[in-house]
Write a protein that holds these residues in place. Sequence first.
Motif, mmCIF file in Angstrom:
data_model
loop_
_atom_site.group_PDB
_atom_site.id
_atom_site.type_symbol
_atom_site.label_atom_id
_atom_site.label_comp_id
_atom_site.label_asym_id
_atom_site.label_seq_id
_atom_site.Cartn_x
_atom_site.Cartn_y
_atom_site.Cartn_z
ATOM 1 N N ARG A 1 0.825 -1.210 0.000
ATOM 2 C CA ARG A 1 0.000 0.000 0.000
ATOM 3 C C ARG A 1 0.860 1.261 0.000
ATOM 4 O O ARG A 1 0.582 2.210 -0.742
ATOM 5 N N ILE A 2 1.910 1.288 0.837
ATOM 6 C CA ILE A 2 2.745 2.493 0.897
ATOM 7 C C ILE A 2 3.777 2.524 -0.223
ATOM 8 O O ILE A 2 4.345 3.577 -0.522
ATOM 9 N N GLY A 3 4.034 1.355 -0.835
ATOM 10 C CA GLY A 3 4.975 1.295 -1.946
ATOM 11 C C GLY A 3 6.352 0.816 -1.525
ATOM 12 O O GLY A 3 6.853 1.188 -0.454
ATOM 13 N N MET A 4 6.958 -0.011 -2.376
ATOM 14 C CA MET A 4 8.269 -0.569 -2.064
ATOM 15 C C MET A 4 9.343 0.507 -1.975
ATOM 16 O O MET A 4 10.263 0.417 -1.160
ATOM 17 N N GLU A 5 9.245 1.535 -2.825
ATOM 18 C CA GLU A 5 10.285 2.567 -2.827
ATOM 19 C C GLU A 5 10.376 3.256 -1.474
ATOM 20 O O GLU A 5 11.467 3.474 -0.944
ATOM 21 N N ARG A 6 9.216 3.602 -0.913
ATOM 22 C CA ARG A 6 9.239 4.263 0.389
ATOM 23 C C ARG A 6 9.729 3.311 1.474
ATOM 24 O O ARG A 6 10.477 3.705 2.370
ATOM 25 N N PHE A 7 9.314 2.052 1.385
ATOM 26 C CA PHE A 7 9.738 1.083 2.396
ATOM 27 C C PHE A 7 11.255 0.917 2.379
ATOM 28 O O PHE A 7 11.910 0.916 3.431
#
Length: 330
Positions: free
Chosen positions: A108-114
């Motif tokens: 949901r928050i996106g892999m890039e941000r994680f």
Amino acid sequence: MGLAGRYDPLSVEEEIARWWSENRILEKVFRRNEGGPVFPFLEGPPTVNGYMHVGHARGRIYKDIVLRFHEMNGLYVWRRGGWDCLGLPTELETEKRLGIRSKKDIERIGMERFVEEANKLVDYYIDHWRKASERLAVWLDYDNAYQTRHESYMEHVWWLIEQAHKRGDLVESYRVVPFCPRCETPLSSHEVAQGYEEVEDPSIYVKFRLQGSSNQYIVIWTTTPWTLVANEAVAVNPYEEYVRVKVGDEYWILASKLVALVLGALDVMNYEVVERFKGSALVGLRYEHPLIEEVPAHRGHEPPAHTVIEAEFVTMEEGTGCVHIAPAHG
């Protein structure tokens, strides 16, 4: 170096560290014995997902003692630090910081941000670990420490795997491993140990009804009831004596030496031993899986599944002498 009238360990520590820095002691130590016999040390990297605790400190001090010993004996000590930046511990700590609880939340928050947050976390803890290690006077080359998140490191690992493949050292096979349904990933033994605690679990006795009979059962005992869904066989010792015991309107099969123990544990006071025979006489008998209704896939399991097999590892020290076998659980 002057000391205050009252001993203050913190000020002494700071003054010594400052003296080391001003006189470039570490650089001199790192070059000492250069050109002589080499003692190489590539650190097995600590995982930088949390603060250093006393156990970490003890281990790092032991490493440093060994390096100093070899250096004092005239060896050129090549000492390179390292940081383990990847893996489940780092992911879980990142999830905590982001306040997320599942892999769906990561999507949901996106892999890039994680990944960005994970790198920030690693940067923060590397800084902490380096400062704490330097304060402990654990002298390693931190400026050139390797990090498992760097592409150069990962590419080198892939290169090593490629070399192993070319040499024929890689084998494709199957292995039973722990799996975390919450994290949706296999777990290493170290990861399992992180949450290890001793608890009391119930052991249970289970009756496996023989095929073609309505009242004859092989009785097993297990300390891991959750593995029953994967049962594929029951093992008996072919050289030990087994009995058929009449309990009410049923007949139970178990080891002769364990009858009193088992029936006593089950509060069965009235029973009759009606037949005695060697375990080898049971080999080949088939039984109904006790959870056949709950796990209908077992209906399609052909022999030797759900069959009594012989195994000399079956002991008469505990249980029933009939061992439930679930290969999927190791």
